[in-house]
Design a protein around this motif. Structure first.
Motif, PDB file in Angstrom:
ATOM      1  N   LEU A  55      70.243  12.293 -22.747  1.00  8.90           N
ATOM      2  CA  LEU A  55      70.250  13.217 -23.884  1.00  8.90           C
ATOM      3  C   LEU A  55      71.572  13.224 -24.634  1.00  8.90           C
ATOM      4  O   LEU A  55      71.693  13.916 -25.658  1.00  8.90           O
ATOM      5  N   THR A  96      65.613  19.666 -11.251  1.00 10.41           N
ATOM      6  CA  THR A  96      66.214  18.951 -12.385  1.00 10.41           C
ATOM      7  C   THR A  96      65.145  18.320 -13.263  1.00 10.41           C
ATOM      8  O   THR A  96      65.287  18.273 -14.493  1.00 10.41           O
ATOM      9  N   ALA A 127      63.883  20.588 -21.604  1.00 10.88           N
ATOM     10  CA  ALA A 127      64.803  20.141 -22.658  1.00 10.88           C
ATOM     11  C   ALA A 127      64.085  19.256 -23.674  1.00 10.88           C
ATOM     12  O   ALA A 127      64.292  19.405 -24.888  1.00 10.88           O
ATOM     13  N   TYR A 157      71.391  14.067 -16.991  1.00  8.18           N
ATOM     14  CA  TYR A 157      71.041  14.334 -18.386  1.00  8.18           C
ATOM     15  C   TYR A 157      71.760  13.377 -19.339  1.00  8.18           C
ATOM     16  O   TYR A 157      71.910  13.677 -20.521  1.00  8.18           O
ATOM     17  N   ASP A 168      75.567  20.924 -16.446  1.00  7.74           N
ATOM     18  CA  ASP A 168      75.137  20.187 -15.261  1.00  7.74           C
ATOM     19  C   ASP A 168      76.127  20.434 -14.143  1.00  7.74           C
ATOM     20  O   ASP A 168      77.202  19.812 -14.081  1.00  7.74           O
ATOM     21  N   ASP A 217      64.676  10.562 -14.701  1.00  5.24           N
ATOM     22  CA  ASP A 217      65.792  10.053 -15.482  1.00  5.24           C
ATOM     23  C   ASP A 217      65.502   8.602 -15.861  1.00  5.24           C
ATOM     24  O   ASP A 217      65.332   7.747 -14.988  1.00  5.24           O
ATOM     25  N   ILE A 246      73.490  22.042 -22.404  1.00  6.10           N
ATOM     26  CA  ILE A 246      73.203  21.737 -21.002  1.00  6.10           C
ATOM     27  C   ILE A 246      74.496  21.835 -20.202  1.00  6.10           C
ATOM     28  O   ILE A 246      75.528  21.283 -20.594  1.00  6.10           O
ATOM     29  N   ARG A 264      64.686  18.935 -17.253  1.00  9.71           N
ATOM     30  CA  ARG A 264      64.624  17.818 -18.191  1.00  9.71           C
ATOM     31  C   ARG A 264      63.347  17.892 -19.034  1.00  9.71           C
ATOM     32  O   ARG A 264      63.366  17.609 -20.235  1.00  9.71           O
ATOM     33  N   ILE A 309      76.759  18.670 -23.437  1.00  8.50           N
ATOM     34  CA  ILE A 309      76.379  18.447 -22.047  1.00  8.50           C
ATOM     35  C   ILE A 309      77.662  18.516 -21.239  1.00  8.50           C
ATOM     36  O   ILE A 309      78.512  17.618 -21.319  1.00  8.50           O
TER      37      ILE A 309
END
Length: 515
Positions: free
Chosen positions: A314, A284, A291, A311, A304, A480, A302, A288, A323
């Motif tokens: 974002l 992940t 991205a 995410y 997920d 994150d 995205i 990220r 997303i």
């Protein structure tokens, strides 16, 4: 008009410069050998003078007068004694030669007793693999001499082997992968576990070079890399594997680190990427990081499959089209991406037929990032909906021409959920975290030239772009920013890379009533 030949000084100037450099180096070495006694005496006189200045500075002022009187008396006595000045000069030169000698301890020649035992143990362990009963003059035999088989060796500070050159007989089957793997595993076990070894086989010279690789840097944080459009930095590798470096900032320091650059676009041979790994290995984090780099020039969708909100930072940013965490939303977004790919192909074809440049909306890159699509496939099957991966066939097949890139991250335990189209069209591969040689070869298509270690930091693994070599990889730290376990420095580094909030989201937030 006939082409005039180059002047002689330009045609063979490099050879003359090389010969001149060799002559100058030889003359300098000869002069150093001839003048070595004079250099030694000069160094000794300088050290004696420095010692005299220190002694004078340490002497109290009330005692400097008697000290000068004593020195003058000694000079007078030496001057009156027969042959006194000559003996004094000889004594000073002898003292200067003694103090000016090279005081560095001489390095012992050859290995010590412990190192010799290690080399002999390695030799004895290789005897069953490199010996044959039909060999009249065996290179490897029990109780034999290891000096004939190990022409070069180095040890680290702990006494373990750091570099080793191994000679082996010509009849050894070095062209077979299984035979190589047995030797590499044996050397890894006997030279010391917990380290990563790099093996280079020279089939023509019947030699194997074993080198201990230093650990890749794990303190590289997310930042704006110096790359051109169409280049994505997957991570960083060894300086001997690539011919390029990137300037990176580490606090107030700057350094150059060799990157693993993935090139995408219409002329790319590997337009799509597959990332495999176990939970907690950094898959992940890699998505990220990709991205954040993709949003600099293109748009991102995205999906997920984890549904853990990795995410969320974002959400509502410029360039982030969607997303999705649910199967229905992922299916709708990927269906739109398939239609968008077809629209781009049709628009580009019409522009080429009309002799016009491609429209701007077809040249802007579109990125589809899928994190664990296998989990969504399971939920979609339970709900009676089609697998979201079924919408990836058109972008996978025609994504290079339409400037659509797909990045898929999946775990090893869900590798069987990947569709055939994904396996066929993802030619760029990354494996993160501990993995066996069989797993690495199954994903990357070729075994690495290093020995995998059982313990790896997050973001550590291997990468292979198409048919290129297998490279060690360390993903830049891109955590994150909403995670409480993230440090302030890494959180701020990621927040600085986020694009601004889109205008629609800002207008919506302003229109919402304040509670």
């Amino acid at each position: 008009m006939a082409r005039r030949p180059l002047p002689r000084i330009l045609s063979n100037g490099s050879a003359q410069i090389a010969r001149s450099r060799d002559l100058a180096r030889t003359a300098a070495d000869s002069a150093t050998d001839v003048l070595h006694p004079l250099i030694t005496i000069s160094r000794g006189l300088r050290r004696l003078a420095a010692a005299g200045r220190r002694r004078w500075a340490d002497t109290p002022k009330d005692k400097r007068g008697p000290l000068l009187f004593m020195v003058a008396s000694m000079v007078l006595v030496v001057a009156l004694v027969p042959y006194g000045p000559l003996l004094a000069v000889i004594s000073v030169m002898a003292a200067a030669a003694w103090h000016g000698r090279d005081r560095a301890p001489a390095e012992p020649e050859g290995p010590d007793e412990t190192q010799t035992q290690r080399l002999q143990s390695l030799y004895e362990a290789l005897v069953p693999y490199f010996s044959s009963p039909d060999d009249p003059d065996p290179l490897y035999a029990h109780g034999g001499d290891w000096e004939k088989t190990f022409p070069a060796y180095e040890f680290d500070g702990t006494g373990r082997v750091s570099h080793l050159t191994v000679r082996y007989p010509a009849y050894f089957t070095d062209g077979e992968a299984d035979s190589r793997a047995r030797i590499e595993q044996l050397l890894h076990a006997k030279s010391g576990r917990g380290r990563e070894y790099h093996f280079v086989w020279d089939e023509e010279g019947n030699e194997l070079s074993v080198t201990v690789l230093p650990p890749l840097p794990t303190d590289i944080a997310a930042q704006r890399f110096v790359t051109s459009p169409g280049e994505t930095v997957l991570g960083f590798t060894d300086p001997t594997e690539v011919q390029r470096t990137l300037p990176l900032s580490h606090g107030e320091e700057r350094r150059d680190v060799p990157p693993v650059v993935w090139r995408t676009g219409p002329r790319s041979t590997e337009p799509h990427l597959l990332v495999m790994g176990e939970p907690g290995t950094g898959t992940t984090t890699l998505l990220r990081s990709i991205a954040l780099q993709a949003l600099q020039y293109g748009d991102v969708v995205i999906v997920d499959g984890n549904g853990t909100g990795e995410y969320a930072c974002l959400t509502g940013r410029d360039g982030v089209l969607a997303i999705e965490c649910a199967p229905s939303g992922a299916l709708a977004s990927l269906e739109w991406a398939a239609h968008e790919t077809e629209r781009r192909l049709i628009a580009a074809n019409r522009a080429r037929q009309a002799g016009q440049p491609l429209p701007d909306d077809t040249r802007r890159p579109l990125w589809l990032l899928l994190d664990r699509p296998g989990a969504l496939a399971h939920l979609a099957a339970a709900d009676g909906s089609p697998d979201p991966q079924s919408m990836l066939q058109v972008p996978l097949r025609h994504g290079r021409a339409a400037n659509v890139m797909i990045v898929i991250a999946e775990q090893f335990d869900s590798a069987d959920t990947l569709s055939d189209a994904v396996r066929q069209h993802t030619r760029a591969r990354v494996v993160l975290g501990p993995a066996s040689r069989t797993q690495l070869e199954a994903v990357l298509g070729a075994p690495p030239h290093t020995t995998p270690v059982p313990l790896m930091p997050p973001g550590r693994g291997y990468a292979r772009l198409g048919t290129g070599p297998v490279l060690r990889l360390q993903v830049p730290a891109t955590p994150d920013p909403h995670d409480d376990a993230t440090s302030d420095a890494q959180r701020q580094a990621v927040l600085e890379l986020l694009p601004p909030r889109s205008a629609q989201v800002l207008v919506k937030q302003e229109q919402e009533p304040v509670a």
